[in-house]
Every structure is written in structure tokens, then in C-alpha cells.
Design an enzyme around this catalytic site. Structure first.
Site, PDB file in Angstrom:
ATOM      1  N   CYS A 279      -1.513   5.356 -11.028  1.00 30.40           N
ATOM      2  CA  CYS A 279      -1.735   5.463  -9.581  1.00 30.40           C
ATOM      3  C   CYS A 279      -1.127   6.779  -9.143  1.00 30.40           C
ATOM      4  CB  CYS A 279      -1.071   4.308  -8.834  1.00 30.40           C
ATOM      5  SG  CYS A 279      -1.128   4.487  -7.031  1.00 30.40           S
TER       6      CYS A 279
ATOM      7  N   CYS B 150      -7.641  10.565  -8.538  1.00 31.51           N
ATOM      8  CA  CYS B 150      -7.334   9.209  -8.081  1.00 31.51           C
ATOM      9  C   CYS B 150      -7.860   8.318  -9.186  1.00 31.51           C
ATOM     10  CB  CYS B 150      -8.029   8.891  -6.765  1.00 31.51           C
ATOM     11  SG  CYS B 150      -7.936   7.143  -6.360  1.00 31.51           S
TER      12      CYS B 150
ATOM     13  N   ALA C 245       1.412   6.630  -6.140  1.00 34.75           N
ATOM     14  CA  ALA C 245       2.709   6.042  -6.501  1.00 34.75           C
ATOM     15  C   ALA C 245       3.662   7.068  -7.094  1.00 34.75           C
ATOM     16  CB  ALA C 245       2.510   4.875  -7.467  1.00 34.75           C
TER      17      ALA C 245
ATOM     18  N   ASP D   2       0.844  -1.192   0.000  1.00 33.77           N
ATOM     19  CA  ASP D   2       0.000   0.000   0.000  1.00 33.77           C
ATOM     20  C   ASP D   2       0.881   1.245   0.000  1.00 33.77           C
ATOM     21  OD1 ASP D   2      -1.457   2.214   1.807  1.00 33.77           O
ATOM     22  OD2 ASP D   2      -2.973   1.002   0.791  1.00 33.77           O
ATOM     23  N   ARG D   3       0.690   2.105  -1.021  1.00 35.59           N
ATOM     24  CA  ARG D   3       1.538   3.285  -1.180  1.00 35.59           C
ATOM     25  C   ARG D   3       1.295   4.321  -0.073  1.00 35.59           C
ATOM     26  NH1 ARG D   3      -0.369  -0.350  -3.933  1.00 35.59           N
ATOM     27  NH2 ARG D   3      -2.040   0.941  -4.715  1.00 35.59           N
TER      28      ARG D   3
END
Lengths: 247, 247
Positions: B85, B200, B88, B50-51
Site C-alpha cells: 500500500c 498505487c 501506508a 483509511d490511510r
């Protein structure tokens, strides 16, 4: 890695069908968060020659391109390979001996699914691209299981089915393409088909079950569910067909 | 190969956002047949941690997994890399020196696009996952261009935006998730936002432009269009940032 196998998708034939298979794999995966999903590697190489033309001997061989793509997937870590293109399945017997990983067979899986989900059905209508019809892949798989395949007249095949599939490949995903396919499907049901196969990976993109008067089975969904099962199984159940050296 | 560059997608964060970017790349490509499309290689590895948790120091580092995935893409033949993402992108400065190919920056491309498409706008509302908000990535990119970023209150962020994104990640793509995001967007517009960013990659899956009272810019679409441009350009225009040895 999380104990599951990595799914390879040999894609690009066409691209929208590849995106459709990947989407259906995601939806078929029991997941609450990113980390619950499966590792998927996709190689969508548009330079693989037209499969139908190659099979008719009217274009370059598609096998070298298919093999190169499968080897890229294997090199990147795919534990088995799926191919979201019905016509490309004609190359499976030539492809498999060169790979060190199994290739799932969408056509066998779909024919098995007809038996399992529609045990009373005898006649199965096939909506597919002309290349697939010409290979007889679905005809053979259905007859092997005691089912009777029905396919459109040459005129309906050209005017309705091939025209719609060419439209989707050119990014036309509007209602007109679905209407062409619905007309072809309705004619097959009138001729006795009790189940219809959306046996070209572009078809389910524009044709929904509500648009035809018989159950519509989507081989892309069947393949997606088989891939998820295979990725999560304790041991690979797909036959590996390994004869040559792995890539 | 057909003279175009191969697009790499470092995906899986989450999987639906990866499928969404691939779909948008296909639709942004001028094509009449399979062979006109671009070569796309996708690596969607769900085991990348999970970033958001990693950036808060509450979970394992995401950099090794991102780097391994980028290297698989490079090995398989990707000429440049895209990452669907937003969060990220906080790892981009650490990632780039280790790669031999450029990584497109979705956030810079989106901020540039606000200036180009909405030259009169001053205030930009940000709908994004809490991890992205906490990194300040969009805030910085917008302020660098003389724009004023607005983001939801901590309460709206948690109750509306993060709840909806978590729903999409768990495959809930129904209208309830879109309604949560529409409420958050409406509040930002009431506070003065003239443009909204669906910042997002899960958001555009459930929130459509018609559901909010201001133009809604989709960074995934911006990234898709940038990738298609880059793949078809005579020479790579994206900065390569090559400092280390290529994989």
C-alpha cells in the site's frame, strides 16, 4: 475488529493455490471499500513435507508442520482455519483434536455442493493429484452421499493429470497444462461423468469450465464461499472437533 | 525452515493488492516444487482505518492498526515486513522504531529502479491515489534522485485515477477501470513523462503496459522482487531502523 470472524489460511501447498483461495475469498466478499472486507491471516510455510509422499510412507510426516502452521494462525488470531490443499485433508482427523478452532472441510463442502447444485447427477468425475486419489477422500465423500465417483485410468492420471499439476506447482501456468487436464476431463465425461471436480487446488488455475464438456466444480471456490459465510455468520456453524487443549 | 527468511506481508489495504503482491512473490521465486518456495505470512486486517483520510486529519489514526498488524506478523515469525500500500508508507517513519524487524520501502525501491532500468529518463509520471499524491512520497523519492515527477491535474486525478482505484477496491476489475487509467497515463506522456509509475497497488490489476505509450513500472513487482532477494540473501540488506524494543 468489525464483528466478523478472522479467516485463517493454512497455505503453501502449493503457494499458487493459496493465492487463488485468498483471491476467491476477496471476490466472494460483499465489499465497497477496504474496510468492508474480512480479516484474513495466511501462513504459507513451504517446509511442510510433501503430503502425498508422507501418506505413502515414502517421506517425512507432514502432521507436525501442519500443526505448527495451524497453531501460528491460531496464535495470530484466526477464528477458524481453511486448507487450500486437497491431499492435506487426509490429515484432518489427526489435526483437529490438537486445535482450539474449527477447520473447514473442503471435501465435504464440495460433495454437499454437488448434491445441491446438480441434483440430477449420479456420476462425478474426479480430476485430482495422485495423492488425493490414493487417499480416496473424494471417493468416500461422494459415495457417502449416494454418488458414483469416476477417476482417470492410471495411465491418464500419470501422463495428463499429475504432469499438469506438477507443471503448475513449478509456476508453469500456460495453456499446455490446461490442455492436458482438458483431455483427462473429456475422457471422464465420455465414460459417463455428468459433473467434473477440479479437485486439486492447482487445477482451476489453468483449467476453465469452457475447456471441458460437463460442468466443472471448483472446490477452492466452494471453500472460499464457505469461509466468507462462516466469517459473517452470527455464530460459527462449522463443527469445532475440539478434544485437546487449544494452542 | 529451509535457510531462507520469512516474508511478512502487512496487507488488506486493499485486499486485491495484497493478493497481487503474494502472487508476484510466488512468480519471482525460483521453484520447481512447493518446498522450494518461500515462507510467507500475511495479515490482512480490513479494520485498519483509511490511510488517506487519516493523513488529511479527517479520520481515525491508522498507526495503531498498522502497528498491531506488524506485531502479529513479527509474533508469527516474519523476519521482515512488506506493505503493499503506497499511502501506508507515509506511516513508515512512525512505525519502524516500534518494530524489531526491518520494513522494506516500496517507494525508495521503485525510485532506485527507475534509475537502474531507465538511466536516460528525466521525467517520471505518477499514477497514484490522491492520498499518495498528497503525501508527496513519490515526488520526494524521485526528486532526491534528480528526477522530475509529473502528476495528473486535480481534475484528471479525481475523474480518472481516483475513480478507477475506488472501482478496483470495490472488486470492479473490468476494462472500464483500466481505460480511465490509460487516459490519465496518456496525458502524462503527452506532457513529457518518459516512464510511468503504477504507484498505487490497485493499478496494475487493471492497467497493463500495452495500454500506455511509455514504459510502465509496477512498484508491486519491484517490492516482490526485493522481498524474494531479501528472503534468500545470506544476510539481511534492508536497514533495520531498530530504535525501540521488538514486539
Amino acid at each position: 475488529m468489525n464483528g466478523n470472524r478472522t479467516i485463517g489460511i493454512l497455505g503453501g501447498m502449493g503457494p499458487l493455490a493459496t493465492a487463488d483461495l485468498y483471491h476467491k475469498i476477496i471476490l466472494a466478499t460483499p465489499a465497497r471499500r477496504d474496510q468492508d472486507h474480512l480479516h484474513v491471516i495466511i501462513d504459507a510455510d513451504p517446509t511442510i513435507p510433501d503430503r502425498s509422499a508422507a501418506l505413502r510412507g515414502e517421506g517425512p510426516d507432514a502432521l507436525p508442520g501442519l500443526l505448527a502452521s495451524a497453531r501460528r494462525l491460531q496464535l495470530a488470531g484466526a477464528d477458524f482455519i481453511t486448507i487450500p490443499c486437497n491431499t492435506a485433508h487426509a490429515f484432518l482427523p489427526a489435526l483437529r483434536p490438537h486445535l482450539g478452532v474449527p477447520v473447514l472441510d473442503m471435501i465435504a463442502a464440495t460433495a454437499d455442493r454437488v448434491l445441491a447444485d446438480f441434483p440430477a447427477a449420479r456420476r462425478v468425475g474426479i480430476l485430482a493429484y495422485r495423492g488425493t486419489i490414493e487417499t480416496g477422500l473424494y471417493h468416500h465423500a461422494l459415495r457417502d452421499r449416494g454418488l458414483e465417483p469416476l477417476s482417470p485410468s492410471p495411465e491418464d492420471q500419470r501422463r495428463l493429470v499429475d504432469a499438469a499439476i506438477d507443471g503448475v506447482k513449478a509456476n508453469d501456468t500456460g495453456p499446455a497444462m490446461g490442455a492436458l487436464l482438458a483431455e483427462a476431463g473429456g475422457t471422464l465425461v465420455a465414460a459417463g461423468a455428468e459433473v467434473l471436480l477440479a479437485a486439486c487446488t492447482e487445477i482451476p488455475i489453468v483449467l476453465t469450465p469452457a475447456m471441458v464438456p460437463a460442468p466443472l466444480l471448483d472446490p477452492t471456490r466452494v471453500l472460499a464461499e464457505a469461509a466468507v459465510r462462516e466469517a459473517r455468520a452470527p455464530a460459527l456453524t462449522a463443527p469445532a472437533f475440539v478434544a485437546g487443549a487449544g494452542g
